[in-house]
Design a protein around this motif. Structure first.
Motif, PDB file in Angstrom:
ATOM      1  N   GLY A  97      -9.531  -6.474   9.073  1.00 18.55           N
ATOM      2  CA  GLY A  97      -8.321  -6.514   8.249  1.00 18.55           C
ATOM      3  C   GLY A  97      -7.976  -5.103   7.813  1.00 18.55           C
ATOM      4  N   SER A  98      -6.688  -4.889   7.516  1.00 20.34           N
ATOM      5  CA  SER A  98      -6.320  -3.524   7.106  1.00 20.34           C
ATOM      6  C   SER A  98      -6.875  -3.203   5.726  1.00 20.34           C
ATOM      7  CB  SER A  98      -4.813  -3.306   7.185  1.00 20.34           C
ATOM      8  OG  SER A  98      -4.145  -4.218   6.361  1.00 20.34           O
ATOM      9  N   VAL A  99      -7.274  -4.239   4.975  1.00 22.22           N
ATOM     10  CA  VAL A  99      -7.886  -3.953   3.677  1.00 22.22           C
ATOM     11  C   VAL A  99      -9.219  -3.227   3.889  1.00 22.22           C
ATOM     12  CG1 VAL A  99      -9.089  -6.190   3.371  1.00 22.22           C
ATOM     13  CG2 VAL A  99      -8.349  -4.915   1.386  1.00 22.22           C
ATOM     14  N   PHE A 123      -0.228  -3.254  -3.911  1.00 18.57           N
ATOM     15  CA  PHE A 123      -1.303  -4.099  -3.375  1.00 18.57           C
ATOM     16  C   PHE A 123      -2.529  -4.007  -4.290  1.00 18.57           C
ATOM     17  CE2 PHE A 123      -4.515  -4.540   0.327  1.00 18.57           C
ATOM     18  CZ  PHE A 123      -4.634  -5.903   0.101  1.00 18.57           C
ATOM     19  N   CYS A 167       3.152   2.102  -0.095  1.00 18.81           N
ATOM     20  CA  CYS A 167       3.155   0.743   0.459  1.00 18.81           C
ATOM     21  C   CYS A 167       4.607   0.357   0.723  1.00 18.81           C
ATOM     22  CB  CYS A 167       2.517  -0.197  -0.569  1.00 18.81           C
ATOM     23  SG  CYS A 167       2.319  -1.868   0.025  1.00 18.81           S
ATOM     24  N   ASN A 171       4.099  -4.593  -1.603  1.00 21.24           N
ATOM     25  CA  ASN A 171       3.583  -5.869  -2.085  1.00 21.24           C
ATOM     26  C   ASN A 171       3.295  -5.707  -3.584  1.00 21.24           C
ATOM     27  OD1 ASN A 171       2.212  -8.230  -2.596  1.00 21.24           O
ATOM     28  ND2 ASN A 171       0.422  -7.736  -1.356  1.00 21.24           N
ATOM     29  N   ASP A 198       1.145   2.366   4.143  1.00 20.63           N
ATOM     30  CA  ASP A 198       0.644   1.009   4.369  1.00 20.63           C
ATOM     31  C   ASP A 198       1.828   0.133   4.792  1.00 20.63           C
ATOM     32  OD1 ASP A 198      -0.319  -1.574   4.266  1.00 20.63           O
ATOM     33  OD2 ASP A 198      -1.457  -1.282   2.415  1.00 20.63           O
ATOM     34  N   ALA A 200       1.834  -3.048   6.121  1.00 21.69           N
ATOM     35  CA  ALA A 200       1.404  -4.419   6.406  1.00 21.69           C
ATOM     36  C   ALA A 200       2.596  -5.330   6.715  1.00 21.69           C
ATOM     37  CB  ALA A 200       0.610  -4.973   5.227  1.00 21.69           C
ATOM     38  N   TYR A 201       3.754  -5.033   6.087  1.00 21.23           N
ATOM     39  CA  TYR A 201       4.918  -5.927   6.226  1.00 21.23           C
ATOM     40  C   TYR A 201       6.069  -5.288   6.998  1.00 21.23           C
ATOM     41  CZ  TYR A 201       2.159  -8.196   2.667  1.00 21.23           C
ATOM     42  OH  TYR A 201       1.116  -8.789   1.996  1.00 21.23           O
ATOM     43  N   THR A 228      -1.555  -4.220  10.250  1.00 19.23           N
ATOM     44  CA  THR A 228      -2.412  -5.405  10.272  1.00 19.23           C
ATOM     45  C   THR A 228      -1.896  -6.434  11.272  1.00 19.23           C
ATOM     46  OG1 THR A 228      -3.290  -7.219   8.955  1.00 19.23           O
ATOM     47  CG2 THR A 228      -1.114  -6.444   8.328  1.00 19.23           C
ATOM     48  N   SER A 230      -2.477  -9.520  10.428  1.00 23.40           N
ATOM     49  CA  SER A 230      -2.527 -10.710   9.571  1.00 23.40           C
ATOM     50  C   SER A 230      -1.169 -11.325   9.285  1.00 23.40           C
ATOM     51  CB  SER A 230      -3.144 -10.355   8.209  1.00 23.40           C
ATOM     52  OG  SER A 230      -4.465  -9.943   8.358  1.00 23.40           O
ATOM     53  N   LYS A 231      -0.125 -10.503   9.235  1.00 18.89           N
ATOM     54  CA  LYS A 231       1.144 -10.987   8.686  1.00 18.89           C
ATOM     55  C   LYS A 231       2.092 -11.408   9.814  1.00 18.89           C
ATOM     56  CE  LYS A 231      -0.629  -9.778   4.730  1.00 18.89           C
ATOM     57  NZ  LYS A 231      -1.057 -10.716   3.723  1.00 18.89           N
ATOM     58  N   ARG A 239      -9.146 -11.536  10.712  1.00 16.43           N
ATOM     59  CA  ARG A 239      -9.484 -10.250  10.111  1.00 16.43           C
ATOM     60  C   ARG A 239      -9.486  -9.100  11.115  1.00 16.43           C
ATOM     61  NH1 ARG A 239      -7.557 -10.500   6.909  1.00 16.43           N
ATOM     62  NH2 ARG A 239      -8.622  -8.979   5.601  1.00 16.43           N
TER      63      ARG A 239
HETATM   64  C1  PLP Z   1       0.160  -4.076   1.366  1.00 15.46           C
HETATM   65  C2  PLP Z   1      -1.014  -4.717   2.008  1.00 15.46           C
HETATM   66  N1  PLP Z   1      -1.840  -3.960   2.732  1.00 15.46           N
HETATM   67  C3  PLP Z   1      -2.913  -4.471   3.335  1.00 15.46           C
HETATM   68  C4  PLP Z   1      -3.196  -5.813   3.229  1.00 15.46           C
HETATM   69  C5  PLP Z   1      -4.433  -6.313   3.881  1.00 15.46           C
HETATM   70  O1  PLP Z   1      -4.199  -7.239   4.860  1.00 15.46           O
HETATM   71  P1  PLP Z   1      -5.343  -7.624   5.887  1.00 15.46           P
HETATM   72  O2  PLP Z   1      -6.625  -7.153   5.322  1.00 15.46           O
HETATM   73  O3  PLP Z   1      -5.264  -9.085   6.034  1.00 15.46           O
HETATM   74  O4  PLP Z   1      -5.012  -6.868   7.146  1.00 15.46           O
HETATM   75  C6  PLP Z   1      -2.379  -6.650   2.477  1.00 15.46           C
HETATM   76  C7  PLP Z   1      -2.702  -8.077   2.329  1.00 15.46           C
HETATM   77  O5  PLP Z   1      -2.143  -8.826   1.602  1.00 15.46           O
HETATM   78  C8  PLP Z   1      -1.254  -6.082   1.851  1.00 15.46           C
HETATM   79  O6  PLP Z   1      -0.434  -6.820   1.093  1.00 15.46           O
END
Ligand code: PLP
Length: 377
Positions: A97-99, A123, A167, A171, A198, A200-201, A228, A230-231, A239
Motif C-alpha cells: 500500500g502507498s501508506v 491523510f 496531498c 483526503n 501524494d 492516491a486519488y 496506489t 487501492s483506489k 495492499r
Molecule cells: C492520501 C492517501 N494516501 C495514501 C493512502 C494509502 O492508501 P493505500 O495504503 O491503500 O495505498 C490513502 C488511503 O486512504 C490516502 O487517502
C-alpha cells in the motif's frame, strides 16, 4: 484520540518507546455491519466495483504459489510501472500500500529532531508515521476553502524540515493543487527538502489546471510521487502502492522496506490491472459521473460543498458532526466522521449515492435547525 496503552505492574514491563505515548490512532472507516438492514459503506474511499475478471484470474493463478515467498524486488511490476510512466525502473519502488511507501519515505529521510510538514486536515497517517519515525509533525491549516495553503507551508520550512507532503487531491477535502501553485511552491522550497506528491486519488481529478505529479518528478530533483492501486484500480484489499523517486531515493526506500512486504498476489493483480487500463478508465469515468451527481445533489439540498476532485466529498459541519453521522447511519449510509470537523462521504455504487443524497436532506434540516438554535443562544 491517542492509543491507550494498557497499564500494569511496572516491575514486569519492558520499556516501550516514548514516541508511542501520544501516538494518534489511525481510525479506519466504520463497517456496514447491522444485520438485516441495507447498509452502504461509504466510509473508506473504496472502489465499489468488484475486481475485474482478468484480475481475479491472475490472483487465482498466483494463489497456487503462496507456499513461496514473493519476488522481493517486484521486478515485473516495477518494469510495467516504469513503462507506464516512461521512467527508469530504478526510480520505481513498492510497498504494501502507498501508506507503507509513505512510511518508508519518512523513515528514510526524517528522524529525531527533524520536521515533516503537511496540510491539516489531510491523510491521517501522516502524523502517525512521522511520530513513529521520531520526527516532529508540522500541521499547516488548510485555507478557508479547504485547499492546501502552499505559501504557508513554504513559510513553515526551517533548517529542520526534511519532508513535505502535498496531498492532491486532498483526503478528506477532495481539493487539488494547481500546476502553477505547485511550481511557485517548488521555487520556494530548498532543494535538500523532499517534496512528496501524494496522488492516491489523482485518477479522479478532471481539473485541467491540476498539477500532475509526474511533470514535477521530471522537473525537480527533490520530488517523489506516491501512487496506489487501492483506489481507482480497486485493489485496496491486496495492499500495493509505489513511489516514483530519484534513483538514490528509490534505493533508500528499498533499503528500509519490510522484506517481502508486497505479496505475489498483489504484484500479479497490479500487473493485470495495468493491462486492463481501458476497463479501469471506464470505471473511473463512471465514478467521476457519480461523484458529480452526489455533489450536485448535496448542493441542491443546500449544503456548502467544496468541489471535490477525488472519489469522496467533504462536508464541514463542525460541532454537529456526530449527530449528522448518526442521521446518515440511521438511513443506512456509513460515512467517515471527523468529530468537531466534518464528514467525508465516499462515492459508492449509484444506489448508495442516491441513499446518501436522501440521508443528506434530513441531515441538512438537522444541521440548519441546530445552527439556528446555536446562534440564538
Ligand atoms: C492520501 C492517501 N494516501 C495514501 C493512502 C494509502 O492508501 P493505500 O495504503 O491503500 O495505498 C490513502 C488511503 O486512504 C490516502 O487517502
Amino acid at each position: 484520540m491517542t492509543h491507550a496503552l494498557p497499564q500494569g505492574s511496572t516491575a514486569e514491563r519492558v520499556t516501550l518507546r516514548s514516541a508511542l505515548r501520544d501516538l494518534p490512532a489511525y481510525k479506519p472507516g466504520k463497517s456496514a455491519a447491522v444485520a438485516g438492514t441495507v447498509q452502504y459503506k461509504l466510509s473508506s474511499n473504496e472502489n465499489p466495483y468488484p475486481p475485474l475478471p482478468s484480475v481475479r484470474e491472475s490472483v487465482a493463478e498466483a494463489a497456487a504459489g503462496i507456499n513461496l515467498y514473493p519476488d522481493m524486488a517486484c521486478e515485473t511490476i516495477t518494469e510495467a510501472v516504469a513503462r507506464r510512466w516512461g521512467v527508469s525502473p530504478a526510480s520505481v519502488s513498492f510497498g504494501a500500500g502507498s501508506v507503507e511507501v509513505a512510511s518508508q519515505i519518512i523513515r528514510a529521510v526524517a528522524g529525531e529532531g527533524d520536521e515533516v510538514i503537511f496540510a491539516w486536515r489531510s491523510f491521517e497517517a501522516y502524523p502517525i508515521l512521522t511520530a513513529l519515525a521520531g520526527a516532529k509533525a508540522v500541521h499547516v491549516p488548510l485555507t478557508q476553502d479547504e485547499r492546501h495553503d502552499l505559501p504557508a507551508m513554504a513559510a513553515a520550512v526551517n533548517e529542520h524540515t526534511r519532508v513535505i507532503f502535498v496531498c492532491t487531491p486532498n483526503n478528506p477535502t477532495g481539493t487539488s493543487v494547481t500546476a502553477d501553485e505547485l511550481h511557485d511552491f517548488m521555487a520556494a522550497v530548498p532543494k535538500d527538502v523532499l517534496v512528496v506528491i501524494d496522488e492516491a486519488y489523482v485518477h479522479f481529478n478532471v481539473d485541467p489546471a491540476a498539477a500532475q505529479g509526474i511533470d514535477f518528478f521530471r522537473a525537480y530533483a527533490n520530488v517523489v510521487i506516491l501512487h496506489t492501486f487501492s483506489k481507482a484500480y480497486g485493489l485496496a484489499g491486496l495492499r500495493i502502492g509505489y513511489a516514483i523517486a530519484p534513483d538514490y531515493v528509490s534505493a533508500a526506500l528499498r533499503a528500509v522496506a519490510i522484506p517481502f512486504g508486497v505479496s505475489a498476489l498483489a504484484q500479479k493483480a497490479a500487473l493485470a490491472s495495468l493491462a486492463a487500463e481501458e476497463e479501469i478508465e471506464a470505471r473511473i469515468s463512471s465514478l467521476v459521473t457519480e461523484r458529480d451527481k452526489l455533489q450536485r445533489g448535496l448542493v441542491e439540498i443546500g449544503w456548502d460543498v467544496c468541489p471535490s476532485e477525488a472519489n469522496f466529498v467533504w462536508l464541514r459541519i463542525g460541532a454537529t458532526t456526530r449527530e449528522i453521522e448518526d442521521i446518515f447511519t440511521h438511513a443506512g449510509v456509513i460515512v467517515r466522521a471527523y468529530p468537531g470537523d466534518g464528514i467525508r462521504i465516499s462515492v459508492g455504487a449509484p444506489e448508495a449515492n442516491d441513499q446518501a443524497i436522501h440521508a443528506a436532506r434530513d441531515a441538512f434540516n438537522h444541521f440548519t435547525t441546530t445552527s439556528a438554535l446555536a446562534q440564538e443562544i
